[in-house]
Design a protein around this motif. Sequence first.
Motif, PDB file in Angstrom:
ATOM      1  N   THR A   1     -18.780 -32.744   2.360  1.00  0.00           N
ATOM      2  CA  THR A   1     -19.136 -32.818   0.945  1.00  0.00           C
ATOM      3  C   THR A   1     -17.949 -33.333   0.148  1.00  0.00           C
ATOM      4  OG1 THR A   1     -20.559 -30.892   1.254  1.00  0.00           O
ATOM      5  CG2 THR A   1     -20.017 -31.511  -1.016  1.00  0.00           C
ATOM      6  N   ASP A   2     -18.205 -34.310  -0.687  1.00  0.00           N
ATOM      7  CA  ASP A   2     -17.138 -34.880  -1.520  1.00  0.00           C
ATOM      8  C   ASP A   2     -16.754 -33.891  -2.625  1.00  0.00           C
ATOM      9  OD1 ASP A   2     -15.494 -36.336  -3.209  1.00  0.00           O
ATOM     10  OD2 ASP A   2     -16.605 -38.203  -2.940  1.00  0.00           O
ATOM     11  N   VAL A   3     -15.522 -33.402  -2.563  1.00  0.00           N
ATOM     12  CA  VAL A   3     -15.036 -32.443  -3.574  1.00  0.00           C
ATOM     13  C   VAL A   3     -13.820 -33.014  -4.290  1.00  0.00           C
ATOM     14  CG1 VAL A   3     -15.916 -30.397  -2.387  1.00  0.00           C
ATOM     15  CG2 VAL A   3     -13.644 -31.265  -1.824  1.00  0.00           C
ATOM     16  N   THR A   4     -13.765 -34.336  -4.395  1.00  0.00           N
ATOM     17  CA  THR A   4     -12.598 -34.989  -5.003  1.00  0.00           C
ATOM     18  C   THR A   4     -12.381 -34.520  -6.425  1.00  0.00           C
ATOM     19  OG1 THR A   4     -12.985 -36.928  -3.612  1.00  0.00           O
ATOM     20  CG2 THR A   4     -11.527 -37.201  -5.520  1.00  0.00           C
ATOM     21  N   ASP A   5     -13.449 -34.452  -7.204  1.00  0.00           N
ATOM     22  CA  ASP A   5     -13.302 -34.027  -8.600  1.00  0.00           C
ATOM     23  C   ASP A   5     -12.752 -32.605  -8.682  1.00  0.00           C
ATOM     24  OD1 ASP A   5     -14.262 -36.465  -9.388  1.00  0.00           O
ATOM     25  OD2 ASP A   5     -16.321 -35.759  -9.751  1.00  0.00           O
ATOM     26  N   HIS A   6     -13.266 -31.730  -7.832  1.00  0.00           N
ATOM     27  CA  HIS A   6     -12.775 -30.351  -7.832  1.00  0.00           C
ATOM     28  C   HIS A   6     -11.315 -30.296  -7.383  1.00  0.00           C
ATOM     29  CE1 HIS A   6     -16.739 -28.628  -8.607  1.00  0.00           C
ATOM     30  NE2 HIS A   6     -17.237 -29.456  -7.699  1.00  0.00           N
ATOM     31  N   ALA A   7     -10.983 -31.076  -6.334  1.00  0.00           N
ATOM     32  CA  ALA A   7      -9.608 -31.068  -5.837  1.00  0.00           C
ATOM     33  C   ALA A   7      -8.638 -31.602  -6.882  1.00  0.00           C
ATOM     34  CB  ALA A   7      -9.517 -31.900  -4.560  1.00  0.00           C
ATOM     35  N   GLU A   8      -9.049 -32.678  -7.575  1.00  0.00           N
ATOM     36  CA  GLU A   8      -8.175 -33.227  -8.605  1.00  0.00           C
ATOM     37  C   GLU A   8      -8.023 -32.255  -9.778  1.00  0.00           C
ATOM     38  OE1 GLU A   8      -9.916 -36.962  -9.563  1.00  0.00           O
ATOM     39  OE2 GLU A   8      -9.058 -38.008  -7.817  1.00  0.00           O
ATOM     40  N   ALA A   9      -9.132 -31.582 -10.126  1.00  0.00           N
ATOM     41  CA  ALA A   9      -9.031 -30.588 -11.207  1.00  0.00           C
ATOM     42  C   ALA A   9      -8.114 -29.441 -10.801  1.00  0.00           C
ATOM     43  CB  ALA A   9     -10.423 -30.059 -11.558  1.00  0.00           C
ATOM     44  N   ALA A  10      -8.225 -29.004  -9.532  1.00  0.00           N
ATOM     45  CA  ALA A  10      -7.356 -27.930  -9.056  1.00  0.00           C
ATOM     46  C   ALA A  10      -5.898 -28.373  -9.041  1.00  0.00           C
ATOM     47  CB  ALA A  10      -7.791 -27.491  -7.661  1.00  0.00           C
ATOM     48  N   GLU A  11      -5.649 -29.620  -8.650  1.00  0.00           N
ATOM     49  CA  GLU A  11      -4.271 -30.125  -8.634  1.00  0.00           C
ATOM     50  C   GLU A  11      -3.719 -30.228 -10.053  1.00  0.00           C
ATOM     51  OE1 GLU A  11      -0.654 -31.214  -7.652  1.00  0.00           O
ATOM     52  OE2 GLU A  11      -2.190 -30.480  -6.276  1.00  0.00           O
ATOM     53  N   ARG A  12      -4.585 -30.653 -10.996  1.00  0.00           N
ATOM     54  CA  ARG A  12      -4.138 -30.700 -12.396  1.00  0.00           C
ATOM     55  C   ARG A  12      -3.803 -29.302 -12.896  1.00  0.00           C
ATOM     56  NH1 ARG A  12      -8.346 -34.568 -12.821  1.00  0.00           N
ATOM     57  NH2 ARG A  12      -9.766 -32.980 -13.644  1.00  0.00           N
ATOM     58  N   LEU A  13      -4.607 -28.323 -12.489  1.00  0.00           N
ATOM     59  CA  LEU A  13      -4.329 -26.945 -12.887  1.00  0.00           C
ATOM     60  C   LEU A  13      -3.024 -26.457 -12.273  1.00  0.00           C
ATOM     61  CD1 LEU A  13      -5.195 -24.329 -14.273  1.00  0.00           C
ATOM     62  CD2 LEU A  13      -6.520 -23.762 -12.218  1.00  0.00           C
ATOM     63  N   ARG A  14      -2.815 -26.763 -10.977  1.00  0.00           N
ATOM     64  CA  ARG A  14      -1.561 -26.358 -10.338  1.00  0.00           C
ATOM     65  C   ARG A  14      -0.360 -27.034 -10.985  1.00  0.00           C
ATOM     66  NH1 ARG A  14      -4.853 -26.550  -5.608  1.00  0.00           N
ATOM     67  NH2 ARG A  14      -4.285 -28.730  -5.275  1.00  0.00           N
ATOM     68  N   ALA A  15      -0.517 -28.317 -11.325  1.00  0.00           N
ATOM     69  CA  ALA A  15       0.579 -29.021 -11.986  1.00  0.00           C
ATOM     70  C   ALA A  15       0.880 -28.413 -13.353  1.00  0.00           C
ATOM     71  CB  ALA A  15       0.233 -30.504 -12.141  1.00  0.00           C
TER      72      ALA A  15
ATOM     73  N   VAL B   1     -13.821 -26.227   6.833  1.00  0.00           N
ATOM     74  CA  VAL B   1     -12.471 -26.578   6.398  1.00  0.00           C
ATOM     75  C   VAL B   1     -12.569 -27.101   4.978  1.00  0.00           C
ATOM     76  CG1 VAL B   1     -10.467 -28.056   6.769  1.00  0.00           C
ATOM     77  CG2 VAL B   1     -11.702 -27.114   8.721  1.00  0.00           C
ATOM     78  N   LYS B   2     -11.865 -26.455   4.071  1.00  0.00           N
ATOM     79  CA  LYS B   2     -12.019 -26.769   2.660  1.00  0.00           C
ATOM     80  C   LYS B   2     -11.025 -27.823   2.197  1.00  0.00           C
ATOM     81  CE  LYS B   2     -13.902 -22.267   1.293  1.00  0.00           C
ATOM     82  NZ  LYS B   2     -13.762 -21.105   0.392  1.00  0.00           N
ATOM     83  N   SER B   3     -11.510 -28.742   1.442  1.00  0.00           N
ATOM     84  CA  SER B   3     -10.724 -29.707   0.664  1.00  0.00           C
ATOM     85  C   SER B   3      -9.605 -30.358   1.468  1.00  0.00           C
ATOM     86  CB  SER B   3     -10.144 -29.019  -0.579  1.00  0.00           C
ATOM     87  OG  SER B   3      -9.601 -29.980  -1.473  1.00  0.00           O
ATOM     88  N   ARG B   4     -10.037 -31.222   2.411  1.00  0.00           N
ATOM     89  CA  ARG B   4      -9.065 -32.041   3.134  1.00  0.00           C
ATOM     90  C   ARG B   4      -9.118 -33.465   2.577  1.00  0.00           C
ATOM     91  NH1 ARG B   4      -7.653 -30.296   8.422  1.00  0.00           N
ATOM     92  NH2 ARG B   4      -7.158 -28.070   8.242  1.00  0.00           N
TER      93      ARG B   4
END
Length: 547
Positions: free
Chosen positions: A158-172, A127-130
Motif C-alpha cells: 500500500t502506498d503510504v508516501t503521503d503519510h510517511a512524508e507527513a510523519a517526517e515533517r512532524l519529526r523534523a 512491514v510498515k513504511s519502507r
Amino acid sequence: MNFTRWSARLPGTQRRAAARTDHTVSPDRRGDGSVPAARVEQLADGMSAVPAVDELPVREVLDRVPALVALIHGPDHRLAYVNDAYVAAFGARPIGDPAREALPELDELGLFPLLDQVLRSRKPRTVKSRKAPDGRSYTFSCTPVSDGERGGVLVFATDVTDHAEAAERLRASERRQRETAVTLQRSLLPQELEQPDDLRVAATYQPGGTEAAVGGDWYDVITLGGGRTALVIGDVMGRGVRAAAVMGQLRTAVRAYARLDLPPHEILQLLDGLATEIDANQIATCVYAIHDPNEGRLVYASAGHLPILVRDESGVVLRADEPTGPPLGTGGWMHASGSIPLGPGSTAVLYTDGLVERRNEDLDEGIAALERALAGATGTPQVVCDRLVRSAGVTADHDDDVAVLVLQHPSRTGPDSELFRNAALELLGGVEAAPRARAFASGVLTSWRFPPELHDLGVLAASELVANSLQHGTPPMRLRLRRTDRRLIIEVTDGDDHLPRRRRAEPGDESGRGIAIVATIASAWGSRRTPGGGKAVWCEFALPRAK
C-alpha cells in the motif's frame, strides 16, 4: 495458476466470507481450513443475483487494485503474478523467474527473509513504511496462500508516501523544536562558572536524548562577597521551550535575590512566590546553599529537591536529608535552613533527578548508587563530575535531562597555605576597643607582608567599620581579617540587626561618613544579618597580581 482458488486467501476475504453463516458449505471445501464458498446470494424482492467472491474474475480485480500486488510461489520464491499497479511502479516483470532476480526492489528492501518466515509459520507479516527505489513509501503485507501441496506468498503493498512524508515533517518539526529548546536551555545556563577563592567548582549539563523533550534543569554559582559563595541547582517540571523559559526566569531571580544576602530559606520563600506568579500550574524543585569559609559548613534550604551529598576528607559520604520543603510554586509553606559540614578536603555534589532516577527502580537505590560512586571518585571537580555521570549510565540517548554541580574545598598545605590566612579579635570594652582594633589590624597586615598602600587602606577600613559598630551596634563584637590568594577581607560583626546604608553626609553632620569612606576605598562592601541575630559588615580589597 488457479486465481479463483487462491483468491480465498486474499486479505479480508476470509473475514467477509466467515460472516455469512447462512450459506451452505460445499463438500469439497469443508474441513480443509479454507473459507466456505458462497455460490450465489439471492437479494430480497426478486432482485437479480449477485455473484459470490469465488465467481468474480480475480485477475481483473487484482489488475485494477491501486495497491501493488505480487504473487510469489514455492520455496524458491518464483514470480507467479504482478498486477498493473506493480508494473506501473517498477516496470514489467518476467513471470516464472526467481523473485530475487525478477523483483530486485523487494530484495533491496530486505523482504525475502520475511517471505521465508511467512512460508514457514503460515502466518501473515507486515512491514510498515519502507521507502522503495521509486522514491515512494509502501507498507508491505505478506500473506500465505496455498494450492494443494504447494504454497506461496501474496505481497500486497500500500502506498503510504503521503503519510510517511507527513510523519517526517512532524519529526523534523519536533527536532527543530527540541534544538530550539536545547539552544535556549544552554544559553540560559552559566556560560562560565564563577570560581570562588576558597572553592573549586565544575558543572555539566546533558540534555535528554532525541526521544525526550528538554526539561528545565539549571545550576549556578554566585559569589556573595566577604568570601561567601551561593550555589544553586534546580529542575522545572515539564518539558520543552516553556520549561526552559521558566527556568531562565527563576535563575535570573535567584541571582537578583542572592544580592540581598539572605539566609537560604528566605531566598526560597521569595522564589516560591515568584514561581506562582510566573505560572500557577508550573512547579520547580531547587536547592540553595551558601558556603562560608569561616564556618566550614554548607548552609542550605531545599524545595522538594534531592539531597546534597558530601564526601569528607576521609572518604565518608554524608547525605543532607533534612530539612526539605515542598517544590516552588506550591505556596503556603515556610522553608527552613539546615547545614552539613564542608571542611577542607571535602567534596559536595548537587544534582537533578535525571542522574539517579530510573524506571522500575526505587529513587533511593539511585541515590545510594551515586553515594558509592562519589566515595570512589577522586580528582578535580570536572573529573569527579564526568565520573559520576558515567557511573550513572547517562548517554546521549538518556531519557531525561541531567545537571550536576560539584564543588571542592581544597585542603591547602605548604606555600599555598600561606596565601589563605585568618585572624580575629574580640572587641571588648568601650571606646578603647577602637585603638586596639587599629593596632591589631596593623600588626596582622604587616605580618602578612602587604605593601604599604594596601596596609594603610586596610587599617583605615578596619578602623571605620569598628567605629561604626561601636557607635551603632551592641555586643558581642568581633573584628575578623581574612586573606586569600586574590583579596583581603575585613569583617566586623555585632549583636544589632539594623543594617547600615551608605548616605551622603552634610557638612554639619557629625556622623554618617564611615560607610561612605569604606565604600570609596574598598573594591566592594556589604552587610547581612547573621543567623543568631545581629549583623556582619564587610569590605574587601583586591590584591595585586603576582608578576
